[in-house]
Scaffold this motif. Structure first.
Motif, PDB file in Angstrom:
ATOM      1  N   ILE A   1       0.429  -1.275  -0.110  1.00 24.63           N
ATOM      2  CA  ILE A   1       0.007   0.097   0.240  1.00 24.63           C
ATOM      3  C   ILE A   1       0.767   1.292   0.311  1.00 24.63           C
ATOM      4  N   ASN A   2       2.242   0.937   0.013  1.00 20.96           N
ATOM      5  CA  ASN A   2       2.636   2.267   1.027  1.00 20.96           C
ATOM      6  C   ASN A   2       3.481   2.535  -1.066  1.00 20.96           C
TER       7      ASN A   2
ATOM      8  N   THR B   1      -4.311  -1.414  -3.314  1.00 20.50           N
ATOM      9  CA  THR B   1      -4.261  -2.025  -2.304  1.00 20.50           C
ATOM     10  C   THR B   1      -4.946  -3.587  -2.764  1.00 20.50           C
TER      11      THR B   1
ATOM     12  N   GLU C   1      -4.861   5.991   4.854  1.00 22.09           N
ATOM     13  CA  GLU C   1      -3.651   7.068   6.054  1.00 22.09           C
ATOM     14  C   GLU C   1      -3.214   6.549   6.562  1.00 22.09           C
TER      15      GLU C   1
ATOM     16  N   LYS D   1      -1.108   3.417   6.231  1.00 19.50           N
ATOM     17  CA  LYS D   1      -0.189   3.934   6.068  1.00 19.50           C
ATOM     18  C   LYS D   1       1.089   4.420   6.644  1.00 19.50           C
TER      19      LYS D   1
END
Length: 286
Positions: free
Chosen positions: A78-79, A85, A95, A98
């Protein structure tokens, strides 16, 4: 006024109790997800990125987590903005997930729409000391309103907020929009408790206030009057004895005992007696 301040202090004490209760409840949920994130089945499913294993792990966690609405697993990908995702979630949840790869985030209420609003908790899934994924739990947060509803508050108002979002309240809201009191932070969260007691002073409270203020003042004044009268009577009586002693000196009578009460007056009579002896000694020399 001190009565108004004491009323606000009483509400503040209740608000601090609510803060501790909310914080402890959130802390229990955090600790529970911490343990679940280290479950061997969870670690294995995330490490293999196996959809079936991830689904089984999510079901396992959902069966043992109170108030759960959803469990989602986010992998390290996801980064990477070039990869999707594959997990449907809101921007705020994404957010939080992350940021959790770097550091566990503060538990918060997420979701813009009331029907989609939830309590979000994110925890890292660790393998050999390295974060390989994040488990994100969406929870029902009705315990917040229940805690405030069960709070005993005779007068005043307490409101729980997350930034500008009002989460729950108890009591009668004052007419003024903002309280002058500093809010109380709820540990383990971004929540703050605002409190106030702007209710008018009742007749009984006003009478009590008047009594507390005036009674001591009246007692002091009464004591002053009584003391003044007593001292005045003593001085009047003692001055009568001084006058008699002075007459005895002028008529050359022998000075006797003069039962004065004030020691300073006794000194005056002693001085008069000495003056008489000096005068007599001078006359004798002549």
């Amino acid at each position: 006024m001190f009565i108004a301040k004491s009323k606000v202090d009483a509400v503040a004490a209740v608000a601090k109790g609510v803060s501790l209760t909310l914080s402890e409840q959130v802390n229990l949920l955090n600790n529970l997800l911490d343990k679940m994130a280290q479950d061997p089945d969870v670690i294995n499913a995330v490490a293999q990125n196996n959809p079936e294993l991830l689904a089984n792990a999510a079901t396992k966690l959902e069966n043992h987590f109170p108030g759960i609405l959803s469990i989602k697993f986010l992998l390290s990908e996801i980064n990477d903005p070039s990869k999707k995702t594959g997990v449907t979630m809101g921007y705020a949840d994404l957010e939080m997930a992350k940021k959790t790869f770097t550091k566990d985030q503060v538990t918060a209420i997420q979701g813009d729409v009331a029907t989609d609003r939830h309590l979000a908790i994110a925890r890292r899934v660790m393998q050999n000391g390295i974060p390989i994924g994040v488990v994100l739990a969406g929870l029902n947060y009705d315990f917040i309103s229940k805690i405030l509803a069960y709070t005993t508050l005779e007068k005043g108002y307490i409101e729980l907020r997350q930034e500008k979002l009002m989460l729950a309240s108890v009591g009668k809201k004052p007419d003024q929009e903002e309280s002058d009191n500093d809010p109380i932070n709820v540990p383990n969260t971004d929540w703050q408790l605002y409190y106030d007691n702007s209710s008018s002073t009742s007749a009984v409270e006003f009478s009590l206030m008047v009594a507390i203020v005036l009674v001591p003042a009246l007692m002091v004044a009464l004591g002053f009057v009584i003391g003044y009268r007593k001292i005045s009577d003593l001085l009047t009586e003692d001055m009568a004895w001084v006058t008699k002693a002075f007459k005895d000196i002028l008529t050359e009578k022998t000075l006797g005992e003069y039962p004065v009460k004030v020691s300073e007056i006794k000194n005056i009579i002693s001085t008069l007696a000495q003056f008489k002896r000096v005068v007599n000694d001078k006359l004798f020399e002549i």
